[in-house]
Design a protein around this motif. Structure first.
Motif, PDB file in Angstrom:
ATOM      1  N   LYS A  85      -0.169  -1.864 -11.105  1.00  0.00           N
ATOM      2  CA  LYS A  85      -0.832  -3.069 -10.580  1.00  0.00           C
ATOM      3  C   LYS A  85      -0.265  -4.282 -11.302  1.00  0.00           C
ATOM      4  CE  LYS A  85      -4.612  -1.911  -7.977  1.00  0.00           C
ATOM      5  NZ  LYS A  85      -5.176  -0.577  -8.220  1.00  0.00           N
TER       6      LYS A  85
ATOM      7  N   SER B 102       1.999   8.384  -1.136  1.00  0.00           N
ATOM      8  CA  SER B 102       2.712   9.566  -1.635  1.00  0.00           C
ATOM      9  C   SER B 102       2.225  10.753  -0.812  1.00  0.00           C
ATOM     10  CB  SER B 102       2.403   9.791  -3.119  1.00  0.00           C
ATOM     11  OG  SER B 102       1.102  10.329  -3.247  1.00  0.00           O
TER      12      SER B 102
ATOM     13  N   THR C 263       0.886  -1.163   0.000  1.00  0.00           N
ATOM     14  CA  THR C 263       0.000   0.000   0.000  1.00  0.00           C
ATOM     15  C   THR C 263       0.920   1.207   0.000  1.00  0.00           C
ATOM     16  OG1 THR C 263      -1.603  -1.277   1.238  1.00  0.00           O
ATOM     17  CG2 THR C 263      -1.898   1.120   1.234  1.00  0.00           C
TER      18      THR C 263
ATOM     19  N   GLU D 146      -1.702  10.729  -2.127  1.00  0.00           N
ATOM     20  CA  GLU D 146      -2.665   9.615  -2.102  1.00  0.00           C
ATOM     21  C   GLU D 146      -2.031   8.348  -1.540  1.00  0.00           C
ATOM     22  OE1 GLU D 146      -3.681   8.300  -6.089  1.00  0.00           O
ATOM     23  OE2 GLU D 146      -1.702   8.868  -6.805  1.00  0.00           O
ATOM     24  N   VAL D 147      -2.927   7.367  -1.295  1.00  0.00           N
ATOM     25  CA  VAL D 147      -2.496   6.055  -0.822  1.00  0.00           C
ATOM     26  C   VAL D 147      -3.148   5.049  -1.771  1.00  0.00           C
ATOM     27  CG1 VAL D 147      -2.606   4.425   1.115  1.00  0.00           C
ATOM     28  CG2 VAL D 147      -2.420   6.873   1.568  1.00  0.00           C
ATOM     29  N   TYR D 148      -2.358   4.137  -2.357  1.00  0.00           N
ATOM     30  CA  TYR D 148      -2.927   3.231  -3.364  1.00  0.00           C
ATOM     31  C   TYR D 148      -2.186   1.900  -3.347  1.00  0.00           C
ATOM     32  CZ  TYR D 148       1.151   4.926  -5.946  1.00  0.00           C
ATOM     33  OH  TYR D 148       2.434   5.254  -6.301  1.00  0.00           O
ATOM     34  N   ARG D 149      -2.824   0.862  -3.867  1.00  0.00           N
ATOM     35  CA  ARG D 149      -2.194  -0.455  -3.925  1.00  0.00           C
ATOM     36  C   ARG D 149      -1.377  -0.573  -5.193  1.00  0.00           C
ATOM     37  NH1 ARG D 149      -4.713  -4.524  -1.045  1.00  0.00           N
ATOM     38  NH2 ARG D 149      -3.116  -5.892  -1.888  1.00  0.00           N
ATOM     39  N   GLY D 150      -0.212  -1.199  -5.103  1.00  0.00           N
ATOM     40  CA  GLY D 150       0.567  -1.375  -6.317  1.00  0.00           C
ATOM     41  C   GLY D 150       1.879  -2.103  -6.074  1.00  0.00           C
TER      42      GLY D 150
END
Ligand code: URP
Ligand code: ZN
Length: 476
Positions: free
Chosen positions: A34, A13, A10, A16-20
């Motif tokens: 992804k 930055s 997770t 934002e916070v995102y899965r990748g």
């Protein structure tokens, strides 16, 4: 291996916070997206075979921390900070910080600006284990000083030069104003230690004359208004110098923050503001205990709960840009026990305390986990803004293709009570003794190399690179 893939993390930055997944090649972030592992496996099975996979499921992946206010090996004349550039950067690395910008000590009277630049290369080169840069320091303004500054900017990539408004080598307003005008013209940042020297001198003298010598008089001799007056003065001077690029170091008080708010409200541009972990989490009641008080002698001193709360708010609403540490440890019992010099007279205690190892975890725990800040706000203040303020962006301070693969993995499910047994540097105490830290640093990477895993330092002495810095965002 030259190629690494961090999967299922997770990623945080400053926005934002995102899965990748993060693909790293030759020390640089190559791609973020992804299912990068699946894609690589299909498109290039040979390459996939040669790739080290690091599973970050359930972990937060943050850019490596950047601490732009440390004092490794600081020589204060009668004592030297006990973390050298090896011990101090090992501590930083273990705490998730992958770059520092260190503030130089003053050199001999009347020395050229080059003197300390050369001295700091001797102190740091071959020792630092993470990437490091230096802030220059003014200790006088002679005819040649500003041309030396220009030369150092060009040759060394040192694009910030500190001014102190207190201590023996402070600058008075006339010289400070001259420095600000030159900084504006040359695109250089002036970090400034803001305390009113006259008042501090007067209060220290009167406390000593009345036999008030214990650590508890240290904060009383440096009241919050001393800071506020100096912050206000600096911001006014900067405005008169054409919105000169200045940066308030270690803001500690609500009163000081009010001056910042006023300038922001009046749309003054080109200035930055830093606070430090200790001013967000510790208070001046520590000074009531003679031992704890001695450990916490630093300038500016710790303040009240209301100051702490104002500073958290200042971070959340963008009034304050960065969180640093002012890391400057002296021994309490070990070695020469330098902090004890102040046992019978607080004015004799070398100022400063450790903190470079604790900062990222304290901010993750007290900021994000306790709901005072979002994770992007933690990243903004501890990684991205420090890089932007001091000319390291976009190589450092973010995770994007092209950036250095400096990162830290936090496991939010783990907790740990921090004690002096956890210290990786040379200091023999921590101001955060007994603090429960939520979130555990599982892995730290510098330019693609794993330098910390499960709290073990795996890097090498001298592997840190000297950072020639560029222009700060404060310079337009
Ligand atoms: O107490 C502190 N901050 N010590 C380090 C030197 C300085 O004043 O920045
Ligand atoms: Zn400092």
């Amino acid at each position: 291996m030259m190629r690494k893939l961090i999967t299922n993390g997770t990623i945080a930055s400053d926005a934002e916070v995102y899965r990748g997944d993060i693909l790293i090649e030759e020390g640089t972030v190559r791609a973020i997206g992804k299912d990068l592992a699946e894609q690589l496996k299909k498109a290039a099975p040979d390459l996939y075979q040669e790739t080290e996979i690091i599973d970050a499921s359930g972990k937060f992946v943050l850019p490596g921390g950047i601490d732009v206010h440390t004092h490794m090996s600081l020589d204060v004349g009668f004592a030297r900070a006990v973390d050298d550039f090896y011990d101090g950067t090992v501590a930083a690395a273990c705490g998730g910080t992958t770059s520092i910008v260190d503030h130089m000590a003053f050199g001999p009277k009347d020395c050229s600006l080059w003197h300390q630049v050369e001295e700091y290369h001797r102190l740091a080169d071959g020792l630092a284990v993470i990437d490091y840069g230096f802030h220059g320091v003014f200790q006088h303004l002679h005819r040649e000083t500003l041309s030396e500054m220009k030369e150092i900017v060009q040759k060394e990539g040192i694009t910030s030069f500190k001014v102190y408004l207190t201590y023996d080598y402070r600058l008075e307003d006339d010289d400070l104003f001259e420095v600000m005008k030159a900084a504006k013209e040359q695109g250089i940042v002036i970090p400034i230690h803001c305390e009113n020297h006259g008042v501090v001198t007067n209060l220290r003298r009167s406390f000593l004359e009345s036999g008030c010598r214990e650590a508890k008089y240290h904060p009383l001799s440096r009241p919050a208004d001393c800071e506020a007056e100096a912050v206000g003065r600096v911001l006014h001077l900067a405005r008169m110098a054409g919105e000169a690029p200045v940066y308030i170091v270690h803001l500690s008080s609500a009163a000081g923050l009010e001056e910042v708010k006023r300038a922001r409200k009046e749309h003054q541009r080109g200035f930055g503001v830093e606070t430090c972990t200790q001013y967000l989490t510790l208070t001046d009641d520590l000074y009531e205990d003679p031992e704890e008080g001695l450990k916490a002698i630093m300038s500016p001193p710790l303040r009240k709960k209301a100051d702490k709360e104002a500073l958290w708010e200042g971070l959340a609403d963008g009034m304050i840009d960065t969180v640093a540490t002012d890391h400057c440890p002296f021994h309490f019992h070990a070695g020469k026990a330098e902090k004890q010099y102040g046992a019978d007279d607080f004015t004799k205690c070398p100022n400063g305390a450790p903190g470079v190892q604790e900062r990222m975890n304290v901010m993750f725990s007290e900021g994000f986990m306790k709901g005072r800040l979002t994770l992007p706000q933690v990243v903004r203040t501890c990684c991205t803004e420090p890089a932007r303020m001091y000319g390291l962006y976009p190589k450092k301070g973010l995770l994007e293709p092209g950036a250095d693969a400096d990162l830290v993995l936090f496991d939010p499910a783990k907790k740990h009570v921090f004690t002096k047994e956890d210290i990786k540097g040379a200091s023999d105490y921590t101001c955060y003794e007994g603090m429960e830290l939520e979130g555990d640093i599982g892995l730290v990477m510098q330019r693609g190399n794993v330098i910390v895993r499960d709290h073990k330092f795996l890097g090498k002495r001298g592997d840190g690179r000297y950072l020639k810095r560029g222009r700060s965002v404060l310079c337009g």
